[in-house]
Design an enzyme around this catalytic site. Structure first.
Site, PDB file in Angstrom:
ATOM      1  CD  GLN A   1       4.875   1.352  -2.625  1.00  0.00           C
ATOM      2  OE1 GLN A   1       4.288   0.305  -2.352  1.00  0.00           O
ATOM      3  NE2 GLN A   1       5.839   1.391  -3.534  1.00  0.00           N
ATOM      4  CB  SER A   2      -2.692   2.761  -3.195  1.00  0.00           C
ATOM      5  OG  SER A   2      -3.959   2.191  -3.026  1.00  0.00           O
ATOM      6  CG  ASN A   3      -1.765  -1.629   1.311  1.00  0.00           C
ATOM      7  OD1 ASN A   3      -0.779  -2.201   0.876  1.00  0.00           O
ATOM      8  ND2 ASN A   3      -1.769  -0.985   2.473  1.00  0.00           N
TER       9      ASN A   3
END
Ligand SMILES: *Cc1c(COP(=O)(O)O)cnc(C)c1O
Length: 354
Positions: free
Chosen positions: A84-86
Site C-alpha cells: 500500500q505504498s504511497n
C-alpha cells in the site's frame, strides 16, 4: 520583510534541478473550528493536494529526484516498498507524466487477493507489478535484500531488450530527496509573505514521520530561513525513534552540505515522538480514528490512517496535555496518503464505529 538571508536562500533553492509535476503552491488553510475548539490557531498546509494522483509528500521528493532519470533518458523507473505504498503510487504517476514506465517490487505479509487502495491505483496506472510475500518475521528491507537478485535480473532484461532503467530507493532518502521539503519551506515563506506574515508567526510546524526525510527537509528549511519555529514530528512507527533521530541528524548535515550552507545541527533540534503509533503503522488506534473523524466532521478534510491520522492524534493530545500551550500558532503539514482510506479491513466502517 524580505532580507538578504531570504534572497540567498531562494537563490539556492531555485538553482536545484527540478521537474515540475505538482500543483504548487499547495493551499494553506486555516482550520477555524478546530482552532476554536482547542484554543490554538491551527493552519494546515495541504500537500494532500499536490495533484500527482491523490497527492502527497512523495511528489515533491520526486520532482527533485527525477531530473537525473530524465537526464539518463530512462525508459523505466524501478522501485519497491509495501503493497500500500504511497511512494510507489506517486512514482508511477510521475513516471507516466514523463513518458516512463514503472516497475514495482511490492512486499507484505500476505499476497493481496484484491486490488484496493494504492495497489488498485498502481494497477490502473499501468505499472509492472511484482508481488512478494514476506517470510515469517521478515521486515520489508530484509525481504528487499533477499529479492535483490530478482530486481537486478529484471533491470538487466529490460535494459538489454528495451532501454535504460532508473532505480530509486523508497522515499528518496538522500539529500536530493530531502531538499524537496527545504524548497517547500521556501514556498511557505512566500505564501506567508503574501499575507503579510513570517515563518516565525508559527510556534510549531507538525508533520508525520515515516523515514524522516520530510522532517529533515523542514528542519534544514527552517534554519535556512533563519526561523525559530519548532518542528514536531510524530512517527508512524516504521523505525525505532533512536534510529530516526540519527537518520535525521545525518540527513540534515548532508542536505546542508548539498546546499553548500553551514549550519549547526544537534539532537536538541529534533522533537519527535513515537507515543501515538498504537499497535503499529497499519493499525489505526482509537485516538487516531477519533482524530480522523473529528477533522473530517469539523473541517471536511480527510487524514490518512497510516501517517497523518497518527500525527494529528499526537498534536491534539499535545495540546490537551499542554505540551503545546493554549494560544500557540501551529501549522500541521498534511503529507497525503489518502488512498489508504480505501485499502483494507482495518479502516472499514466497523473501526470508525459507524
Ligand atoms: C511517506 C509518507 C510520510 C513519511 O514521510 P517521510 O519523509 O518518509 O518521513 C508521511 N505521510 C505520508 C502520507 C506518506 O506517504
Amino acid at each position: 520583510m524580505r532580507d538578504n538571508t531570504y534572497l540567498k536562500a531562494f537563490e539556492k533553492l531555485e538553482k536545484i534541478p527540478r521537474v515540475k509535476l505538482a500543483f504548487l503552491p499547495t493551499p494553506l488553510q486555516k482550520l477555524e473550528r478546530i482552532s476554536q475548539l482547542y484554543g490554538v490557531e491551527m493552519y494546515m498546509k495541504r500537500d494532500d493536494l499536490t495533484g500527482i494522483e491523490f497527492g502527497g509528500n512523495k511528489t515533491r521528493k520526486l520532482e527533485f529526484t527525477l531530473p537525473e532519470a530524465v537526464k539518463n533518458k530512462a525508459k523505466y523507473l524501478v522501485t519497491g516498498a509495501a503493497f500500500q505504498s504511497n511512494w510507489c503510487r506517486q512514482t508511477i504517476a510521475c513516471g507516466n507524466r514523463l513518458g516512463m514506465k514503472t516497475v514495482l517490487f511490492l512486499y507484505g505479509p500476505e499476497i493481496p487477493q484484491k486490488y484496493k487502495g494504492n495497489l488498485l491505483l498502481d494497477k490502473v496506472m499501468g505499472a509492472e507489478i511484482h508481488l512478494n510475500k514476506l517470510q515469517q518475521g521478515e521486515s520489508i528491507p530484509k525481504a528487499m535484500q533477499r529479492t535483490k537478485e530478482n530486481v537486478n535480473e529484471r533491470i538487466k532484461e529490460l535494459e538489454e531488450k528495451d532501454g535504460e532503467c532508473y532505480y530509486i530507493e523508497v522515499g528518496a532518502p538522500f539529500p536530493r530527496g530531502h531538499v524537496a521539503y527545504v524548497y517547500a519551506v521556501g514556498e511557505l515563506v512566500r505564501q506567508l509573505e503574501e499575507k503579510g506574515m513570517m515563518l516565525n508567526y508559527f510556534d510549531y510546524i507538525v508533520t508525520a514521520i515515516g523515514t524522516g526525510g520530510t522532517y529533515t527537509g523542514l528542519l534544514v528549511g527552517k534554519k535556512l530561513f533563519n526561523s525559530t519555529v519548532k518542528i514536531y514530528g510524530f512517527s508512524a512507527g516504521f523505525m525505532p525513534i533512536e534510529t530516526l533521530k540519527k537518520r535525521i541528524l545525518k540527513g540534515a548535515e548532508e542536505t546542508a552540505e548539498f546546499l553548500k550552507v553551514t549550519m549547526p545541527f544537534s539532537k536538541e533540534d529534533i522533537y519527535i515522538s513515537e507515543d501515538y503509533v498504537g499497535k503499529g503503522y497499519d493499525v489505526p488506534s482509537k485516538e487516531e480514528v477519533g482524530a480522523i473523524k473529528q477533522i473530517a466532521q469539523k473541517e471536511a478534510v480527510f487524514l490518512d490512517p497510516v501517517y497523518t491520522g497518527k500525527a494529528m492524534a499526537g498534536l491534539l493530545d499535545f495540546i490537551k496535555i499542554d505540551r503545546i500551550p493554549k494560544g500557540s500558532k501551529v501549522l500541521f503539514w498534511h503529507t497525503g496518503g489518502l488512498p489508504a482510506l480505501f485499502s483494507g479491513e482495518e479502516i472499514t466502517g466497523s473501526i470508525y464505529g459507524l
